[in-house]
Design an enzyme around this catalytic site. Structure first.
Site, PDB file in Angstrom:
ATOM      1  N   ARG A  59      -6.549   9.282 -16.735  1.00  0.00           N
ATOM      2  CA  ARG A  59      -5.489   9.922 -15.935  1.00  0.00           C
ATOM      3  C   ARG A  59      -6.116  10.577 -14.697  1.00  0.00           C
ATOM      4  O   ARG A  59      -5.489  10.707 -13.663  1.00  0.00           O
ATOM      5  CB  ARG A  59      -4.709  10.954 -16.762  1.00  0.00           C
ATOM      6  CG  ARG A  59      -3.796  11.830 -15.921  1.00  0.00           C
ATOM      7  CD  ARG A  59      -2.579  12.414 -16.637  1.00  0.00           C
ATOM      8  NE  ARG A  59      -2.836  12.950 -17.947  1.00  0.00           N
ATOM      9  CZ  ARG A  59      -3.481  14.121 -18.189  1.00  0.00           C
ATOM     10  NH1 ARG A  59      -3.920  14.858 -17.207  1.00  0.00           N
ATOM     11  NH2 ARG A  59      -3.674  14.519 -19.430  1.00  0.00           N
ATOM     12  N   TYR A 112      10.998   5.996   5.505  1.00  0.00           N
ATOM     13  CA  TYR A 112      11.335   5.107   4.384  1.00  0.00           C
ATOM     14  C   TYR A 112      12.443   5.767   3.536  1.00  0.00           C
ATOM     15  O   TYR A 112      12.441   6.992   3.356  1.00  0.00           O
ATOM     16  CB  TYR A 112      10.062   4.881   3.556  1.00  0.00           C
ATOM     17  CG  TYR A 112      10.284   4.069   2.318  1.00  0.00           C
ATOM     18  CD1 TYR A 112      10.510   2.703   2.389  1.00  0.00           C
ATOM     19  CD2 TYR A 112      10.271   4.681   1.063  1.00  0.00           C
ATOM     20  CE1 TYR A 112      10.722   1.959   1.245  1.00  0.00           C
ATOM     21  CE2 TYR A 112      10.484   3.944  -0.086  1.00  0.00           C
ATOM     22  CZ  TYR A 112      10.710   2.581   0.012  1.00  0.00           C
ATOM     23  OH  TYR A 112      10.919   1.842  -1.125  1.00  0.00           O
ATOM     24  N   ASP A 184       2.516   7.858   7.149  1.00  0.00           N
ATOM     25  CA  ASP A 184       2.721   6.702   6.275  1.00  0.00           C
ATOM     26  C   ASP A 184       2.344   5.467   7.094  1.00  0.00           C
ATOM     27  O   ASP A 184       3.042   5.094   8.041  1.00  0.00           O
ATOM     28  CB  ASP A 184       4.188   6.649   5.821  1.00  0.00           C
ATOM     29  CG  ASP A 184       4.472   5.477   4.868  1.00  0.00           C
ATOM     30  OD1 ASP A 184       3.717   4.487   4.889  1.00  0.00           O
ATOM     31  OD2 ASP A 184       5.463   5.545   4.122  1.00  0.00           O
ATOM     32  N   LYS A 209       2.705  -3.007  -0.915  1.00  0.00           N
ATOM     33  CA  LYS A 209       3.110  -3.897   0.161  1.00  0.00           C
ATOM     34  C   LYS A 209       1.914  -4.728   0.662  1.00  0.00           C
ATOM     35  O   LYS A 209       1.389  -5.528  -0.074  1.00  0.00           O
ATOM     36  CB  LYS A 209       3.768  -3.088   1.275  1.00  0.00           C
ATOM     37  CG  LYS A 209       4.837  -2.088   0.768  1.00  0.00           C
ATOM     38  CD  LYS A 209       6.078  -2.789   0.235  1.00  0.00           C
ATOM     39  CE  LYS A 209       7.053  -1.824  -0.451  1.00  0.00           C
ATOM     40  NZ  LYS A 209       7.472  -0.684   0.359  1.00  0.00           N
TER      41      LYS A 209
HETATM   42  C1  LIG Z   1       7.743   0.614  -0.006  1.00  0.00           C
HETATM   43  C2  LIG Z   1       7.418   1.752   0.861  1.00  0.00           C
HETATM   44  C3  LIG Z   1       7.175   3.018   0.305  1.00  0.00           C
HETATM   45  C4  LIG Z   1       7.286   3.300  -1.180  1.00  0.00           C
HETATM   46  O1  LIG Z   1       6.342   2.602  -1.910  1.00  0.00           O
HETATM   47  P1  LIG Z   1       6.533   2.178  -3.469  1.00  0.00           P
HETATM   48  O2  LIG Z   1       5.231   1.563  -3.803  1.00  0.00           O
HETATM   49  O3  LIG Z   1       7.713   1.257  -3.525  1.00  0.00           O
HETATM   50  O4  LIG Z   1       6.810   3.444  -4.224  1.00  0.00           O
HETATM   51  C5  LIG Z   1       6.848   4.043   1.170  1.00  0.00           C
HETATM   52  N1  LIG Z   1       6.767   3.850   2.506  1.00  0.00           N
HETATM   53  C6  LIG Z   1       7.018   2.658   3.064  1.00  0.00           C
HETATM   54  C7  LIG Z   1       6.916   2.509   4.538  1.00  0.00           C
HETATM   55  C8  LIG Z   1       7.343   1.562   2.269  1.00  0.00           C
HETATM   56  O5  LIG Z   1       7.594   0.385   2.834  1.00  0.00           O
END
Ligand SMILES: *Cc1c(COP(=O)(O)O)cnc(C)c1O
Length: 403
Positions: A59, A112, A184, A209
């Protein structure tokens, strides 16, 4: 090992993997072990108290997960990195561990979907105030930041209309106010953009992604200033949103081809954006690589490529979108992005499903908008596919074409 002289494609492969693994394995093994044993109690104590490096319990840390963290840390030129079960795990852990009652966040309206839910529904319940500015209105943001704030949260390019914000400019404003800057970087990836070099303190990714790249594992990563990353890590190791060894392996494996994939996706997305822009059935194309995009100059200055995601709207109603999307052959109609295979969908049913038509219009999201995440298929095939789907729209909705 020092990677400061290596190019990103080399770093993505070797970072975290320069030591020899178990029995000379040439790839990082998936260490599916919950706990790590010690023969020497003093050594165990030193690792448990952080005096020497090693692993205690998965963890907290795990050898396979550590390989992934090293890859992202070095690709983003960060002091430290940690990881999470999902991208939203990275975002919520970062916000909840760095903020508290009485603190203030300044961000943009186009974050997002999950992030804006945190801003609108969850943070206010902890007496954290959130101000969301018009994305791209830098004067308004600077004015809000100057009023005093603790954290500036940015995302660029944004989802789904690919708006661009000037990271260097807003990081400077945040520095003056003494605020932490979090970016982000999911859409850009470390291949196209390095926010820490532009003044950010922390950068995070949904590793689900582009980093993973194959739509088969979920994860999140955070990297940046050591003191801040450690603070978030302390919270994550207790709340338990930890990344497991198996998805960490898949993401680290995906990252080995990150530069190859992103270079191809950058080139294909630009070609497709230009192609669609010239098509009579297409109303508008949103891609920061197009000179006509309002954020093009900023994007050209802070990014080395414009990314693999674009969006476009069709002339006509939502029915044209239905015909168009179901006529495409080389696409998954699905919610994610950043995969080797092309993915597409309307924000109306994916990222912005909870909003009303009026709220979407306010964000500049037309009902006929389509988000298109370009895969690594041959771009000629993708363009031919788009053309035949647009021809199907023209055949099915001949009147709406001129609306
Ligand atoms: C998909 C996404 C997230 C969230 O990510 P998860 O892995 O689905 O929790 C956050 N920011 C952006 C820009 C995203 O495309």
């Amino acid at each position: 090992m020092d990677f400061s002289k290596q190019k990103k494609g080399t770093t993505a492969i070797w970072a975290g993997e320069t030591d020899s693994f178990y029995q000379g394995a040439t790839t990082a093994p998936i260490v599916n072990s919950v706990a790590f044993s010690y023969h020497d109690l003093d050594e165990w104590y030193d690792v448990a108290t952080g005096k020497s490096s090693g692993h205690i319990y998965s963890r907290n840390t795990n050898p396979t997960v550590h390989v992934l963290e090293e890859k992202i840390r070095i690709l983003e030129s960060a002091e430290a990195a940690t990881s999470f079960a999902t991208g939203m795990g990275a975002i919520s852990n970062t916000l909840f561990s760095l903020l508290g009652p009485g603190k203030r966040v300044v961000s943009i309206k186009d974050t997002y979907g999950g992030t804006s839910r945190l801003f609108l529904d969850f943070l206010p319940a902890y007496q954290i105030s959130v101000t969301l500015c018009e994305t791209g209105n830098h004067e308004a943001m600077e004015a809000e930041i100057a009023k005093g704030c603790d954290l500036v949260y940015l995302e660029t390019p944004t989802n789904p209309t690919l708006k661009v914000v000037d990271l260097k400019r807003l990081a400077e404003a945040a520095k003056k106010a003494g605020a932490i800057v979090v970016v982000d970087n999911t859409f850009a990836t470390p291949i196209n953009q390095n926010p820490l070099k532009l003044g950010a303190d922390l950068v995070l990714h949904s590793a689900t992604k582009f980093l993973c790249g194959h739509s088969d594992a979920m994860g999140g990563v955070l990297c940046g200033k050591k003191e801040l990353v450690e603070k978030v890590f302390r919270f994550r190791e207790i709340n338990g949103a930890s990344l497991q060894a198996e998805p960490a392996y898949l993401i680290a494996r995906g990252m080995k081809t990150l530069e190859l994939r992103i270079e191809r996706q950058n080139a294909s997305a630009l070609k497709i954006a230009r192609h669609l822009k010239a098509h009579p059935s297409v109303a508008d194309v949103f891609y920061p690589g197009l000179e006509s995009h309002p954020g093009h100059e900023i994007a050209a200055a802070q990014m080395s490529g414009f990314g693999g995601v674009l969006s476009f709207s069709l002339k006509g109603s939502y029915d044209t979108v239905k015909t168009f999307l179901t006529s495409l052959k080389f696409v998954h109609l699905a919610a994610s992005l950043g995969s080797v295979s092309t993915l597409a969908g309307p924000p109306r049913t994916t990222s912005h499903v909870e909003l009303t038509e009026a709220q979407r219009a306010q964000l500049g999201i037309p009902e006929s908008l389509i988000r298109y995440s370009v895969g690594i298929e041959n771009v000629e095939d993708l363009m031919a596919d788009l053309d035949q789907a647009l021809a199907a729209v023209e055949a099915a909705h001949p009147v709406e074409k001129t609306v």
